[in-house]
Design a protein around this motif. Structure first.
Motif, short mmCIF file in Angstrom:
data_model
loop_
_atom_site.label_atom_id
_atom_site.label_comp_id
_atom_site.label_asym_id
_atom_site.label_seq_id
_atom_site.Cartn_x
_atom_site.Cartn_y
_atom_site.Cartn_z
N THR A 66 -42.86 -27.72 3.70
CA THR A 66 -42.24 -26.99 4.30
C THR A 66 -41.18 -27.20 4.49
O THR A 66 -41.38 -28.46 5.25
CB THR A 66 -43.42 -26.44 5.65
OG1 THR A 66 -44.55 -25.37 5.23
CG2 THR A 66 -42.60 -25.21 6.59
N GLU B 39 -31.90 -21.05 -2.52
CA GLU B 39 -32.37 -19.80 -2.71
C GLU B 39 -32.28 -19.32 -4.93
O GLU B 39 -32.89 -18.94 -5.25
CB GLU B 39 -31.99 -18.49 -1.53
CG GLU B 39 -32.58 -18.30 -1.08
CD GLU B 39 -32.15 -17.71 0.09
OE1 GLU B 39 -30.44 -16.66 -0.75
OE2 GLU B 39 -32.11 -17.32 1.82
N SER C 191 -38.81 -20.45 -1.40
CA SER C 191 -37.69 -19.32 -0.72
C SER C 191 -38.17 -18.93 0.89
O SER C 191 -39.69 -19.44 1.39
CB SER C 191 -38.63 -18.65 -1.69
OG SER C 191 -40.18 -18.30 -1.55
N CYS D 155 -40.07 -17.28 3.79
CA CYS D 155 -40.73 -16.97 4.55
C CYS D 155 -40.75 -16.46 5.74
O CYS D 155 -41.95 -15.51 5.75
CB CYS D 155 -41.81 -17.66 3.96
SG CYS D 155 -42.21 -19.45 5.14
N SER D 156 -39.82 -16.75 7.00
CA SER D 156 -39.75 -16.15 7.74
C SER D 156 -38.87 -16.33 8.50
O SER D 156 -37.53 -17.63 8.40
CB SER D 156 -41.37 -16.75 8.35
OG SER D 156 -41.63 -17.63 8.90
N TYR E 20 -39.26 -22.43 5.16
CA TYR E 20 -38.86 -21.83 3.78
C TYR E 20 -40.59 -22.66 3.10
O TYR E 20 -40.70 -24.14 3.57
CB TYR E 20 -37.68 -22.80 2.95
CG TYR E 20 -36.22 -21.52 3.07
CD1 TYR E 20 -35.77 -21.39 1.90
CD2 TYR E 20 -35.89 -22.21 4.11
CE1 TYR E 20 -34.79 -20.58 2.03
CE2 TYR E 20 -34.74 -21.57 4.02
CZ TYR E 20 -34.19 -20.71 2.66
OH TYR E 20 -32.97 -19.65 3.20
N ARG E 21 -40.57 -22.19 1.65
CA ARG E 21 -42.38 -22.57 1.36
C ARG E 21 -42.03 -22.87 0.18
O ARG E 21 -41.06 -22.11 -0.66
CB ARG E 21 -43.51 -22.34 1.81
CG ARG E 21 -43.09 -21.85 3.10
CD ARG E 21 -45.08 -21.90 3.33
NE ARG E 21 -45.47 -22.71 5.13
CZ ARG E 21 -45.22 -21.41 5.86
NH1 ARG E 21 -45.13 -20.66 5.87
NH2 ARG E 21 -45.92 -22.28 7.04
N GLU F 149 -42.43 -21.70 -4.42
CA GLU F 149 -42.66 -21.28 -4.83
C GLU F 149 -43.61 -22.09 -6.29
O GLU F 149 -41.87 -23.24 -6.56
CB GLU F 149 -41.92 -20.86 -5.07
CG GLU F 149 -41.28 -19.72 -4.75
CD GLU F 149 -42.06 -18.21 -4.58
OE1 GLU F 149 -42.82 -18.08 -5.48
OE2 GLU F 149 -42.76 -17.78 -3.08
#
Length: 200
Positions: A154, A169, A175, A177-178, A196-197, A199
């Protein structure tokens, strides 16, 4: 609590912003993460006791002491500047004098791009510590570790530079995520904590 109260509780000294003009294009000035941001991380359960958080450009170590103390997780502070690395180690000495030995806190004096990522490293924190060129290299090393070590990292970005976000990105497998605004009244669009986590 106020900043002073947090510092007294932890037994550390991490306040102040670097004013000696020795920061460079690639290595940004020292400025500790606001305790309000650390409280957001603490309350959000983004970091858990089994995590190992790597703080790039850790400065005097504020994030490491806070998260380890309140969440019981492992922390590794990566610091290139020898003066701030020594300050972090001095803070560790004072912290341990007040709270006892804490082997979960480690500080490493090295260039961020040279830090050898380990299997236990699960969360990576950035408070805009360096240029986009260095950031790219660090992220590519993290992606290599995903493939070689099988980690599922993370990324936590506080006050992110636009080029950081665009790179993540457009050129990585990470990507967004929050995202949280830390200070709701702030007019600064960068005053956010982004998560970001990967993909897969």
């Amino acid at each position: 609590m106020t900043e002073r109260e947090y510092e007294q509780l932890l037994g550390i000294s991490t306040t102040g912003i670097q004013t000696d003009d020795l920061d460079t294009y690639h290595d940004h000035r020292y400025e500790p993460t606001d305790y309000a941001v650390l409280e957001r991380i603490r309350s959000s359960e983004l970091v858990r006791s089994h995590d190992c958080v790597v703080d790039y450009g850790c400065g005097k170590g504020r994030l490491s002491f806070f998260l380890s103390h309140f969440l019981g997780c492992r922390t590794k502070g990566i610091e290139k500047n020898e003066r701030y690395y020594r300050a972090a180690e001095q803070n560790r000495y004072h912290y341990q004098h007040k709270h006892g030995l804490n082997e979960r806190i480690t500080f490493i004096h090295c260039d961020a791009a040279q830090y050898p990522i380990e299997r236990e490293d699960s969360c990576f924190y950035f408070f805009c510590p360096f240029s986009i060129e260095v950031f790219r290299t660090v992220i590519w090393r993290i992606e290599e570790a995903v493939d070689e070590l099988g980690i599922a990292p993370t990324l936590l970005l506080y006050y992110p530079a636009q080029e950081y976000c665009e790179f993540l990105e457009e050129q990585t497998r990470f990507s967004l995520c929050s995202e949280w605004r830390i200070f709701p009244d702030s007019q600064d669009p960068r005053e956010v904590l982004q998560v970001y986590r990967l993909e897969r």
